[in-house]
Write an enzyme that holds these catalytic residues in place. Structure first.
Site, short mmCIF file in Angstrom:
data_model
loop_
_atom_site.label_atom_id
_atom_site.label_comp_id
_atom_site.label_asym_id
_atom_site.label_seq_id
_atom_site.Cartn_x
_atom_site.Cartn_y
_atom_site.Cartn_z
N GLY A 58 0.87 -1.17 0.00
CA GLY A 58 0.00 0.00 0.00
C GLY A 58 0.90 1.21 0.00
N GLU A 59 0.70 2.08 0.95
CA GLU A 59 1.56 3.27 1.08
C GLU A 59 2.15 3.23 2.49
OE1 GLU A 59 2.35 5.27 -1.40
OE2 GLU A 59 3.72 6.20 0.01
N CYS A 90 6.15 -5.26 0.23
CA CYS A 90 6.25 -3.94 -0.40
C CYS A 90 6.21 -2.82 0.66
CB CYS A 90 5.15 -3.80 -1.45
SG CYS A 90 5.55 -2.61 -2.71
N ARG A 117 12.85 3.35 -1.17
CA ARG A 117 11.46 3.43 -1.67
C ARG A 117 11.40 3.76 -3.16
NH1 ARG A 117 7.83 7.29 1.78
NH2 ARG A 117 6.22 6.29 0.53
N ILE A 146 4.95 -3.18 -7.85
CA ILE A 146 4.12 -1.98 -8.04
C ILE A 146 4.74 -0.83 -7.24
CG2 ILE A 146 1.83 -0.95 -7.78
CD1 ILE A 146 0.72 -3.87 -7.72
N HIS A 182 4.56 -8.52 -4.83
CA HIS A 182 3.22 -8.82 -4.30
C HIS A 182 2.75 -10.24 -4.66
CE1 HIS A 182 1.90 -4.69 -3.15
NE2 HIS A 182 2.82 -4.35 -4.02
N GLU A 184 0.50 -11.91 -3.31
CA GLU A 184 -0.95 -12.01 -3.09
C GLU A 184 -1.73 -11.62 -4.34
OE1 GLU A 184 0.92 -9.60 -2.20
OE2 GLU A 184 -0.16 -7.69 -2.28
N1 GLN Z 1 5.90 2.86 -2.84
C1 GLN Z 1 5.10 2.44 -1.74
C2 GLN Z 1 5.66 2.96 -0.42
O1 GLN Z 1 6.68 3.55 -0.38
C3 GLN Z 1 5.04 0.92 -1.69
C4 GLN Z 1 4.25 0.43 -2.88
C5 GLN Z 1 3.50 -0.83 -2.62
O2 GLN Z 1 3.33 -1.28 -1.48
N2 GLN Z 1 3.00 -1.42 -3.68
O3 GLN Z 1 5.03 2.78 0.58
#
Ligand code: GLN
Length: 216
Positions: A58-59, A90, A117, A146, A182, A184
């Site tokens: 995610g983020e 990720c 990142r 991603i 990922h 999943e």
């Molecule tokens: N770029 C995102 C981050 O820095 C990670 C991307 C992802 O989890 N697909 O949190």
């Protein structure tokens, strides 16, 4: 006695998936497909009785902020200290790193590695590749990246399990596992199965330490 210990260990493993933001439903689906129980975690009390935990993608800044706002941080740290396995994908991998290049953002910092990142640049925001992961067998793993981070370096006892070009994209340190990609989002369940094996082993060791194996 051994038979009874085995019966105890056959109870389905319970895996928490931190469900603040990002791809948590997909992890829960993979875990359920493998016959384990998946529990969405938003509050500390939802972590009781879990055998393992997944921090999804995610983020990482958003997930980190929500972890703090929801008061989940102390429960997560206690969970890890008790020797329960944690797997970060990720953004989850970034949260597991001790060091994040050029950033002071919130993290759990459980693994001796330095994450970078958004490391593959704009042209390669999202891509899939057949990745060699010896720990999962000979067949390449369909790794989906991603806006992915990578691991710039690992320090013992953290070890690299897969590299893409010259970049580390999967690592393990004892009971902690991290992937920049990922699994999943694919139908290949080998990473989740690998994690469940870690969880099962940790649970057996905890049960033995408690002297339960001979009692139940
Ligand atoms: N770029 C995102 C981050 O820095 C990670 C991307 C992802 O989890 N697909 O949190």
């Amino acid at each position: 006695m051994v038979g009874m210990a085995e019966a105890w260990n056959e109870a389905p493993l319970r895996i928490g998936v931190v469900a603040m933001q990002g791809a948590f439903r997909e992890h829960a689906r993979a875990i359920r497909t493998l016959g384990a129980e998946a529990v969405e975690v938003r509050r500390p009390e939802q972590m009781e009785g879990l055998d393992g935990l997944i921090l999804p993608g995610g983020e990482s800044t958003a997930i980190g902020q929500l972890i703090q706002e929801f008061g989940l941080d102390p429960a997560l740290r206690r969970f890890a200290e008790e020797g329960r396995p944690v797997y970060g994908t990720c953004a989850g991998m970034i949260l597991l790193a001790k060091d994040v290049a050029g950033s002071q953002q919130y993290r759990l910092g459980l693994m001796d590695m330095r994450a970078q990142r958004n490391a593959f640049g704009r042209q390669r925001e999202s891509f899939e590749t057949g990745l060699a992961v010896p720990a999962l067998g000979e067949e390449p793993f369909p790794a989906v990246f991603i806006r992915a981070p990578y691991i710039e370096s690992v320090q013992s006892p953290c070890e690299a399990l897969a590299v893409y070009g010259d970049k580390i994209v999967m690592a393990r340190e004892g009971r902690f596992l991290a992937t920049a990609f990922h699994p999943e989002l694919t139908d290949d369940l080998r990473v989740h199965r690998y994690f469940l094996d870690m969880v099962r082993q940790a649970k057996e060791e905890r049960d033995l330490a408690k002297g339960r194996a001979g009692v139940l």
